[in-house]
Design a protein around this motif. Structure first.
Motif, short mmCIF file in Angstrom:
data_model
loop_
_atom_site.label_atom_id
_atom_site.label_comp_id
_atom_site.label_asym_id
_atom_site.label_seq_id
_atom_site.Cartn_x
_atom_site.Cartn_y
_atom_site.Cartn_z
N SER A 194 65.99 54.50 2.66
CA SER A 194 66.98 55.44 2.13
C SER A 194 68.13 55.60 3.10
O SER A 194 67.94 55.66 4.32
N ASN B 219 67.90 67.64 -2.96
CA ASN B 219 66.65 66.87 -3.06
C ASN B 219 66.44 66.38 -4.48
O ASN B 219 65.99 65.25 -4.70
N ASP C 202 67.22 62.35 -5.75
CA ASP C 202 65.80 62.01 -5.75
C ASP C 202 65.57 60.50 -5.66
O ASP C 202 64.73 60.03 -4.87
N LYS D 247 63.70 58.66 -2.50
CA LYS D 247 62.41 58.01 -2.74
C LYS D 247 62.35 56.59 -2.21
O LYS D 247 61.28 55.96 -2.23
N ARG D 248 63.46 56.10 -1.70
CA ARG D 248 63.45 54.75 -1.11
C ARG D 248 62.78 54.74 0.26
O ARG D 248 62.62 53.70 0.87
N GLY D 249 62.39 55.92 0.71
CA GLY D 249 61.63 56.01 1.96
C GLY D 249 62.44 55.58 3.16
O GLY D 249 63.57 56.03 3.36
#
Length: 336
Positions: free
Chosen positions: A98, A85, A89, A93-95
């Motif tokens: 990702s 994680n 990261d 974090k690209r949601g």
């Protein structure tokens, strides 16, 4: 009367727990380029890293994927998930865009992901135990680190301590013979149970001493390696999980999808070899079978490595723990 000399670990060096040191990481990915060259054939495909660890293979897979690619990565150990994680990261974090999803599950779980059935471009399993796992005092995987008898890859299920507190002598002999190929299984099992009965089988060093008491000093290293391997395999049901996953992943693969396996001992390699062999040949069917003409004339898999690939001499100089690695690859046939 002379005092009996302690058996306290004279023959094999001990190791301090260094896994929490800031500079300490998981093992170097073995045969990294060869493995990912075989695995990634579609840069927009769906890939499974079933043994995430420190994320070494996962990082290289992501390097080769385009924006349409996806990587599902699994590890039973929560520490590996936490580590990755942090490592990935920016990607995570690209949601929704990702390409990476992390799962704190055993890799066998992917066989139940119906939403990607028939769509997986490749499965990677690196079956080795990482340096970080071996060197921590919380897992009990190494006879060089004094710790509780756990040996689980995850946080649930029976521990090695639970197993050794309840197993019968014949069962323990079978575990040591079948999973450790230990020739002195009977005498070692007897020593372990004697210590259990006297309530002195509580730590990895207790187990270590039980082995060293019954094995000639010159054979301590090999016997300890085999005994700890055998109990670890039994605790995690490693061979059954591997066999079930290899069989279950075939219908999950897209045509041309690949299974890429790095194994480190003969028991794992034998399972991979036999399943690949079995599924790369057509089953014998009686020509009088009513549906004979409808049966496929193409086996499910094609072997891409008739013989296992081994690490190069250069890699072995850089990473001695790769010395027992074997790489086998199979590809799902296109049935037309």
């Amino acid at each position: 009367m002379a005092k009996k000399k302690s058996l306290q670990h004279k023959s094999v060096k001990t190791r301090i727990d260094k896994s929490m040191a800031v500079e300490y990481d998981y093992h170097l990915p073995v045969m990294l380029n060869e493995t990912i060259d075989f695995l990634v054939t579609d840069t927009n495909g769906i890939y499974i890293d079933g043994t995430l660890g420190g994320g070494g293979h996962a990082a290289e897979i992501l390097q080769r994927l385009d924006s349409g690619g996806n990587l599902f990565a699994f590890d039973k150990h929560s520490t590996a998930i936490e580590h990755c994680n942090a490592r990935f990261d920016a990607e995570l974090k690209r949601g929704t865009s990702s390409r990476l999803r992390l799962y704190n599950y055993c890799y066998s779980k992917v066989c139940s992901f119906d939403e990607i059935r028939g769509q997986i471009s490749g499965l990677l399993l690196d079956l080795g135990v990482s340096s970080k796992q071996l060197d921590t005092d919380s897992l009990g995987l190494s006879y060089r680190v004094n710790s509780k008898l756990d040996m689980r890859f995850g946080d649930t299920g029976l521990t090695a301590g639970d197993l050794l507190s309840s197993v019968s002598e014949p069962e323990l002999i079978d575990i040591l013979r079948n999973y450790g190929e230990e020739p002195m299984a009977r005498r070692i099992a007897s020593s372990i149970l004697q210590r259990r009965n006297s309530n002195t089988m509580n730590t990895t060093f207790d187990l270590r001493e039980a082995v060293e008491e019954r094995v000639p000093k010159a054979l301590h290293f090999k016997a300890l390696s085999r005994v700890f391997q055998a109990i670890r395999i039994a605790v995690n049901q490693e061979l059954k999980v591997l066999e079930d996953t290899l069989k279950g992943i075939i219908p999950m693969l897209a045509p041309g999808g690949r299974i890429v396996i790095l194994s480190y001992h003969s028991l794992e390699d034998r399972i991979v070899k036999n399943i690949f062999k079995e599924h790369s040949k057509l089953p014998k069917v009686n020509r009088q079978h009513p549906d004979f003409d409808k049966l496929s004339n193409t086996p499910p898999l094609k072997l891409l490595t008739p013989r296992p690939m081994l690490p190069s001499e250069q890699e072995l100089l850089l990473n001695p723990r790769a010395r027992s690695a074997k790489l086998r690859v199979a590809e799902k046939n296109v049935v037309g």
